[in-house]
Design a protein around this motif. Structure first.
Motif, short mmCIF file in Angstrom:
data_model
loop_
_atom_site.label_atom_id
_atom_site.label_comp_id
_atom_site.label_asym_id
_atom_site.label_seq_id
_atom_site.Cartn_x
_atom_site.Cartn_y
_atom_site.Cartn_z
N PRO A 1 0.80 -1.23 0.00
CA PRO A 1 0.00 0.00 0.00
C PRO A 1 0.84 1.28 0.00
O PRO A 1 0.46 2.26 -0.64
CB PRO A 1 -0.83 -0.12 1.28
CG PRO A 1 -0.24 -1.22 2.06
CD PRO A 1 0.51 -2.10 1.13
N GLU A 2 1.95 1.24 0.68
CA GLU A 2 2.75 2.45 0.75
C GLU A 2 3.24 2.88 -0.64
O GLU A 2 3.06 4.02 -1.06
CB GLU A 2 3.95 2.20 1.66
CG GLU A 2 4.19 3.31 2.66
CD GLU A 2 5.25 2.88 3.64
OE1 GLU A 2 6.39 3.36 3.50
OE2 GLU A 2 4.93 2.04 4.52
N ALA A 3 3.79 1.90 -1.34
CA ALA A 3 4.27 2.19 -2.69
C ALA A 3 3.10 2.60 -3.58
O ALA A 3 3.20 3.57 -4.34
CB ALA A 3 4.96 0.96 -3.27
N ALA A 4 1.99 1.89 -3.45
CA ALA A 4 0.84 2.18 -4.30
C ALA A 4 0.37 3.61 -4.08
O ALA A 4 0.07 4.33 -5.03
CB ALA A 4 -0.28 1.19 -4.02
N CYS A 5 0.32 4.03 -2.83
CA CYS A 5 -0.14 5.40 -2.54
C CYS A 5 0.75 6.42 -3.22
O CYS A 5 0.27 7.35 -3.86
CB CYS A 5 -0.16 5.66 -1.04
SG CYS A 5 -1.61 4.96 -0.26
N SER A 6 2.04 6.24 -3.10
CA SER A 6 2.91 7.26 -3.68
C SER A 6 2.85 7.21 -5.20
O SER A 6 2.91 8.24 -5.87
CB SER A 6 4.34 7.12 -3.15
OG SER A 6 4.94 5.99 -3.69
N GLN A 7 2.67 6.00 -5.75
CA GLN A 7 2.53 5.92 -7.20
C GLN A 7 1.25 6.62 -7.66
O GLN A 7 1.22 7.28 -8.69
CB GLN A 7 2.52 4.46 -7.66
CG GLN A 7 3.89 3.83 -7.61
CD GLN A 7 3.84 2.31 -7.75
OE1 GLN A 7 2.86 1.78 -8.27
NE2 GLN A 7 4.87 1.65 -7.27
N LEU A 8 0.18 6.46 -6.88
CA LEU A 8 -1.09 7.09 -7.26
C LEU A 8 -1.01 8.60 -7.16
O LEU A 8 -1.51 9.32 -8.03
CB LEU A 8 -2.23 6.55 -6.40
CG LEU A 8 -2.63 5.11 -6.71
CD1 LEU A 8 -3.63 4.59 -5.67
CD2 LEU A 8 -3.23 5.00 -8.11
N ARG A 9 -0.36 9.09 -6.10
CA ARG A 9 -0.16 10.54 -5.99
C ARG A 9 0.59 11.05 -7.22
O ARG A 9 0.22 12.05 -7.83
CB ARG A 9 0.68 10.86 -4.74
CG ARG A 9 -0.11 10.87 -3.46
CD ARG A 9 0.85 11.02 -2.28
NE ARG A 9 0.12 11.05 -1.02
CZ ARG A 9 -0.31 12.16 -0.44
NH1 ARG A 9 -0.08 13.33 -0.99
NH2 ARG A 9 -0.99 12.10 0.68
N HIS A 10 1.63 10.32 -7.54
CA HIS A 10 2.45 10.69 -8.67
C HIS A 10 1.63 10.68 -9.96
O HIS A 10 1.71 11.59 -10.78
CB HIS A 10 3.62 9.71 -8.77
CG HIS A 10 4.79 10.27 -9.48
ND1 HIS A 10 4.87 10.28 -10.85
CD2 HIS A 10 5.92 10.86 -9.03
CE1 HIS A 10 6.01 10.84 -11.21
NE2 HIS A 10 6.67 11.21 -10.12
#
Lengths: 284, 443
Positions: B62-71
């Motif tokens: 989830p952590e990686a996914a969140c930052s990818q989605l923000r990006h």
């Protein structure tokens, strides 16, 4: 404790539970609980029926001759009438207003001496149950009219004053409340009239007099005129709403006065002192 | 597997940000495919309304996914990340489930209880399933969100009181008259709001409409529109007693109806109640008319007051709704947890069983002289060792599964410690890589 008293106490307890549930429904807006409350109330009513039937059997006459009996009978009639009305209107909120009235009557009743008395020979007539049933049915229906009147005044006040509390959302429309007033009047007034007439006929049979102006009779006549005026006003000059609600409340107050003050405090044919005979030697 | 939400709403972002981040409903395929193309994202739904833009996704990381989605949001809409980031919120796991259930139930809306949001999420889910960007988990998740929203709607009165002035008038009329079916409404003057309110009344069963206006043609036109009757402005007072509900919105500088006139009207009506709605400013009806028995006079401010009371009532109902949402969140979270726990237990058992079989083969093949009885007892012994050794970890996993909630930590630890391969998400639901892997996995 005899069985009828035990059943009476159970009925009181169940009414209390039903009242709690109704209030819970209204104050905390849990509609399902209102539906449960109805069935609890029906259960309490059935128990109360049994209690009264047993009392009738034990006493050997219609159980309305002591304050305990009369109040219990009054509460029973109110709950019964409410349940009948509920078939038509299905409004839990009316229950939240009616049930406390019944509970208060029951509590007062339970505080009264419950001892059985020797049957009063004077009351040993078929006119007795007819007379009191008609009168109490009328009382109970007017009690409902009074409750609907109070609800009407509350709702009208909010609509006029444009100040809305949570109750505004739970109370039914003015039209329904006024409709209950009209309906109660059209059922209650004939019952009351027949109650008075049956009393007069009975008096004539027992004492050779139709009317003796005992305080109870006077009050009853006064109250009858009040309701007659309301009925007349409703039918001919379009009295309704607020005025009808106030009339229903005043009328019921008169009934309560005639019930509590006249029966309990005066010394006449209708007083409990006259109605009750000597105490039974062994209550069991 | 974790559910997560990244997005912004009217609570965190002003309209000039929201309009730049919004996705066009006609072109949802490209962004949806890009989002599921992100390395950490397995499934995704994009919800875009005028008050919120949110991406619902599920991911193992989830952590990686969140930052990818923000990006992704910044890149896709050409907004500098620094400008966008402060407005974005992200929720993960139970919080994400809670958030989405609340949004779908309209508890997070600008006007609590408004019905549109559910339809908008359904549409968003429709696109996602059309373009196959949702799989097992989000499918189940969104259907659950819809059923929670439905439960909230039927079990609370969150949406039952009007929050618009014209509809509030209809509800007030119901509180006065009960049913509206045999009632007559009269329009005096023809303001826009008056017309709107009249339309609401007609839609709610009013049986007759009377219209009057200084210009009779205008009255006739409006009357035709409502299937009603036009009345001359000069003698509309003569018809007033027929009306149960009166809507006024003339441009007259003073009162056109005074208390005395209305007293006469109510007498003529035999005290049948009358509901007067004065939408005009300056007012058309003498406010003292409200003192007459059975007349209920409301002006614009009074109606606003009703709307406020209704909103307050909705907020009270919302508390009930929040409780419903919470229990549903627990249930769903548990389901999601079980989704991981059971395969992990199976994988753990299989891992040890494989080791046992391998070692048994080795050992037994060296001692060919052993009899059947001995072989059997060696097999039983090794099985018992494994069972005893695994008893504690497995019962712990099972226990946290029953407790609901947070067994992710244990599941992840067990998988890492024993090198268990996570079950693959449905391969068929993941669209082909379309060259977006240059996005950094971790910032």
């Amino acid at each position: 404790m005899s069985v009828n008293i035990l059943l009476f106490k159970i009925a009181l307890l169940v009414y209390l539970v039903a009242t709690g549930l109704y209030l819970f429904d209204v104050l905390l807006r849990r509609e399902r609980i209102g539906r449960i409350a109805r069935w609890v109330l029906v259960g309490g009513f059935v128990v109360h029926c049994l209690a009264l039937a047993l009392r009738w059997f034990d006493a050997g006459q219609t159980p309305v001759s002591s304050p305990h009996e009369a109040l219990s009978f009054f509460a029973w009639a109110i709950v019964g009438c409410y349940l009948l009305f509920d078939l038509r209107y299905r409004l839990a909120i009316i229950g939240a207003f009616v049930c406390p009235v019944a509970v208060v009557l029951m509590i007062v009743s339970s505080a009264m001496p419950k001892q059985l008395r020797e049957p009063n020979p004077l009351l040993d007539s078929w006119w007795f149950p007819v007379h009191v049933s008609l009168a109490f049915a009328g009382y109970a229906i007017f009690a409902l009219a009074c409750v609907a009147g109070i609800m009407y005044l509350l709702q009208e006040r909010m609509l006029k004053g444009k100040h809305f509390t949570g109750l505004y959302f739970r109370l039914p429309s003015l039209d329904i409340l006024d409709n209950i007033n009209a309906r109660c009047l059209s059922f209650g007034f004939p019952l009351m009239t027949m109650g008075i007439i049956s009393g007069a006929v009975w008096a004539n049979a027992a004492w050779g007099d139709y009317w003796r102006w005992d305080p109870k009779e006077t009050w009853a006549l006064l109250t009858w005129f009040l309701y007659a005026a309301l009925l007349h006003g409703r039918l001919t000059i379009g009295w309704r709403g607020r005025r009808a609600a106030i009339f229903a409340i005043i009328g019921f107050c008169c009934l309560l006065i005639s019930f509590f003050v006249v029966n309990a405090m005066t010394d006449t044919e209708h007083s409990f002192r006259a109605l009750q005979g000597v105490p039974m030697v062994t209550p069991r | 597997m974790n559910i997560l939400v990244v997005g912004l709403s009217h609570k965190t972002a002003p309209v000039d940000i929201r309009e730049r981040v919004a996705f066009a409903p006609t072109a949802m395929e490209a962004p949806l495919k890009q989002v599921v193309g992100l390395p950490a994202v397995a499934e995704a739904v994009i919800v875009s309304t005028c008050n919120r833009v949110e991406i619902y996704a599920c991911s193992r990381d989830p952590e990686a996914a969140c930052s990818q989605l923000r990006h992704f949001l910044a890149e896709y809409h050409n907004i500098p990340a620094d400008e966008l980031n402060p407005h974005l919120y992200e929720h993960c796991g139970g919080e994400a489930i809670h958030h989405v259930f609340r949004v779908a139930s309209s508890l997070d809306s600008m006007v609590i209880g408004e019905p549109q949001i559910l339809g908008q999420i359904k549409t968003a889910y429709g696109y996602a399933s059309e373009f196959k960007t949702v799989g097992l988990i989000l499918n189940r998740f969104l259907h659950k969100a819809f059923s929670v929203a439905k439960r909230v709607r039927t079990e609370t009165e969150i949406a039952s009181n009007a929050v618009s002035v014209s509809f509030a008038a209809v509800e007030l009329a119901r509180k006065i008259f009960g049913t509206l079916t045999d009632k007559t409404v009269m329009l005096i003057g023809a303001g826009e709001m008056c017309e709107l309110a009249a339309r609401h009344f007609v839609n709610n069963g009013i049986s007759q409409v009377l219209v009057t206006n200084r210009t009779f043609e205008r009255a006739e036109k409006l009357a035709a529109e409502f299937g009603g009757r036009a009345v001359l402005f000069n003698d509309y007072v003569e018809h007033l007693h027929q009306a149960d509900i009166v809507l006024t919105s003339t441009g007259a500088p003073g009162f056109i109806l005074d208390r005395q006139q209305l007293e006469g009207v109510i007498k003529r009506r035999k005290n049948r109640p009358m509901f007067l709605i004065d939408i005009a400013v300056p007012r058309d009806i003498d406010p003292r008319a409200n003192d007459i028995d059975n007349i209920y006079l409301y002006d614009v401010d009074d109606l606003q007051e009703v709307v406020q009371a209704n909103l307050k009532e909705r907020h009270k109902e919302a508390k009930k709704a929040e409780a419903i949402v919470l229990t549903e969140v627990d249930q769903f979270h548990q389901w999601l947890g079980n989704l991981d726990v059971v395969p992990t237990i199976v994988a753990l058992r299989k891992k040890f069983e494989d080791i046992r079989q391998e070692e048994l083969q080795k050992t037994l093949s060296r001692f060919s002289s052993l009899g059947d009885k001995e072989r059997k007892s060696i097999e039983a012994m090794t099985a018992a060792i494994i069972n005893k050794a695994l008893h504690q970890p497995i019962s712990l996993l099972k226990q946290c599964k029953d407790d609901s909630g947070s067994c992710d930590g244990y599941v992840d630890a067990v998988r890492a410690l024993f090198g268990l391969v996570p079950p693959e998400p449905d391969a068929g639901d993941t669209p082909a890589d379309d060259g977006l892997n240059e996005l950094p996995i971790k910032e």
